[in-house]
Enzyme design. Structure first.
Site, PDB file in Angstrom:
ATOM      1  N   SER A   1      30.214   4.709 -48.043  1.00 56.72           N
ATOM      2  CA  SER A   1      28.953   5.003 -48.710  1.00 56.72           C
ATOM      3  C   SER A   1      29.180   5.701 -50.054  1.00 56.72           C
ATOM      4  O   SER A   1      29.905   5.190 -50.907  1.00 56.72           O
ATOM      5  CB  SER A   1      28.073   5.838 -47.767  1.00 56.72           C
ATOM      6  OG  SER A   1      26.760   5.948 -48.251  1.00 56.72           O
TER       7      SER A   1
ATOM      8  N   ASP B   1      22.098  -3.640 -45.062  1.00 59.34           N
ATOM      9  CA  ASP B   1      22.602  -2.819 -43.959  1.00 59.34           C
ATOM     10  C   ASP B   1      21.628  -1.711 -43.571  1.00 59.34           C
ATOM     11  O   ASP B   1      21.982  -0.800 -42.833  1.00 59.34           O
ATOM     12  CB  ASP B   1      23.967  -2.225 -44.299  1.00 59.34           C
ATOM     13  CG  ASP B   1      23.924  -1.193 -45.426  1.00 59.34           C
ATOM     14  OD1 ASP B   1      22.821  -0.855 -45.913  1.00 59.34           O
ATOM     15  OD2 ASP B   1      25.002  -0.695 -45.807  1.00 59.34           O
TER      16      ASP B   1
ATOM     17  N   HIS C   1      24.504   0.510 -41.923  1.00 61.85           N
ATOM     18  CA  HIS C   1      25.213   1.265 -42.961  1.00 61.85           C
ATOM     19  C   HIS C   1      26.205   2.256 -42.361  1.00 61.85           C
ATOM     20  O   HIS C   1      27.354   2.339 -42.792  1.00 61.85           O
ATOM     21  CB  HIS C   1      24.181   2.002 -43.814  1.00 61.85           C
ATOM     22  CG  HIS C   1      24.747   2.717 -44.988  1.00 61.85           C
ATOM     23  ND1 HIS C   1      25.126   2.072 -46.140  1.00 61.85           N
ATOM     24  CD2 HIS C   1      25.013   4.046 -45.198  1.00 61.85           C
ATOM     25  CE1 HIS C   1      25.585   2.958 -47.011  1.00 61.85           C
ATOM     26  NE2 HIS C   1      25.537   4.147 -46.464  1.00 61.85           N
TER      27      HIS C   1
END
Length: 419
Positions: free
Chosen positions: A191, A360, A394
């Site tokens: 991320s 996601d 995610h």
């Protein structure tokens, strides 16, 4: 001494991230054929400690100064403060950043010293999987947490705290390589960690990168932000912005999140999303090109909007420029992801209608695919691979068994590559 400790804390924690997970309680021998790994987690993994000095003058309430002189305490994530209306104003005040117009840079609130505290709680699945194939904490596996509030700045603009991060990470990578027979490291990010890693790499010469970093493995990172972030920028609760959650830093009481240098780093960028309408109202449709106008409509002041234009947009537009280095991008797909937000009557205080697309859950497919063009499409890029893992999220990409197995497989492939 306080300033020195403040500056040293990130490095001290970088060099001692405590991974204690083992494969079923069994210590797996460290393999000497593995390149060392440095992990950069998502922003929510980077826990912050704080202490209040004599210079701290509480504005929200006199009781906010009760910790003055008592040493370090947990600042982020502080679940107790997030859930207690009485503590929330103090928490917001101590967490915020201040932009100094003279220094042209962000700093902590006056009288608040902040240091980075490492944690493995949200990457424990990945850590366990890596230890299961022979990695070991402190020998060939290291963590690089960071203060998620700060961000890189465009060339010519100061970003002192991000520079500290760059220096600390550079030293960590060099030491990790030295401890492992001068093998270059593999950077593995999740991320927002991918944003910081690319910002870091852009500030180091190509010669240094090739000597010290073998491969960049970016997980759950897009090249142009994501539309879901707009729901934080234009909150349905209006100016009250309650209740705040750790996953939504822009919603912290008192608009604390909007003071962060990183506040707008994940907004959709024009380079990726173009003129497609992302926020729709009766009066106007807002595309990625209209982010300054949207921020103004959502209540951000002229100085905040100006900083988006001058500090954030130039960085995110050029952040993933190639060639970075041998790179593998791994993303999850097949999850409903906000693609368009509709305020039918133009009232931002009301719950909008939402149009979903692929992604996601946090990053849109368009942002992921853009990596193939921005990095993979550059003829000078040394090596590039794009991997899509279906039907995971995610965060699930580094926790779900089938996804985690694929991530580790790609890391091993990077380790064994001969380039």
């Amino acid at each position: 001494m306080g300033v020195q400790l403040h500056r040293l804390l990130p490095l001290l924690f970088l060099l001692s991230w405590p991974f204690f997970l083992r494969d079923g309680g069994r210590r797996v021998p460290v393999r000497d054929d593995l390149h060392p790994i440095v992990l950069l987690p998502g922003h929510s993994c980077s826990q912050l400690l704080a202490r209040l000095t004599d210079d701290y003058e509480p504005a929200a309430s006199p009781s906010c100064g009760v910790r003055k002189g008592t040493g370090w305490f947990r600042l982020w994530e502080n679940d107790t403060a997030l859930q207690d209306p009485a503590l929330l104003p103090c928490y917001a005040e101590q967490l915020k950043l201040v932009f100094d117009p003279v220094a042209r840079d962000y700093r902590d609130a006056k009288g608040v010293d902040v240091g980075v505290m490492s944690t493995n709680s949200c990457m424990k699945g990945l850590v366990a999987a890596l230890e299961g194939i022979g990695y070991k904490d402190g020998e060939n596996l290291f963590g690089a947490p960071y203060d998620f509030r700060y961000a890189p700045a465009p060339p010519g603009q100061p970003a002192l705290q991000f520079s500290y991060f760059v220096s600390s990470l550079r030293l960590l990578i060099e030491r990790a390589s030295e401890r492992n027979g001068n093998k270059p490291v593999i950077l593995v990010t999740h991320s927002h960690g991918g944003i910081n890693a690319t910002g870091f790499l852009n500030q180091n010469a190509v010669r240094w990168r090739r000597r010290n970093v073998k491969h960049l493995v970016m997980v759950s990172t897009g090249a142009g932000g994501g539309v879901p972030m707009l729901k934080s920028v234009v909150p349905t609760t209006g100016g009250n912005r309650t209740p705040p959650t750790p996953s939504d830093v822009l919603s912290v009481s008192g608009n604390t999140g909007r003071t962060f240098g990183s506040a707008f780093m994940a907004l959709p960028t024009p380079k990726v999303f173009g003129h497609a309408p992302l926020v729709v109202t009766q009066a106007k449709n807002y595309s990625a090109y209209d982010m300054p106008e949207l921020l103004a409509e959502a209540g951000f002041d002229d100085e905040e909007v100006a900083r988006y234009r001058s500090r954030v947009l130039p960085v995110v537009t050029n952040l993933f420029r190639a060639p970075i280095m041998p790179t593998t991008c791994i993303n999850a797909v097949g999850v409903a992801t906000v693609e368009r937000i509709v305020y039918s009557d133009g009232d931002f205080s009301k719950e909008p209608e939402v149009v979903y697309g692929d992604g996601d859950g946090s990053i849109n497919l368009a942002s992921m695919v853009a990596l193939d063009t921005v990095i993979g499409g550059d003829p000078d890029q040394e090596h590039y691979k794009s991997v899509f893992i279906p039907n995971t999220t995610h965060s699930g990409i580094i926790t779900d068994g089938f996804a985690l197995e694929r991530v580790v497989t790609e890391i091993l492939e990077a380790n064994n590559a001969s380039y």
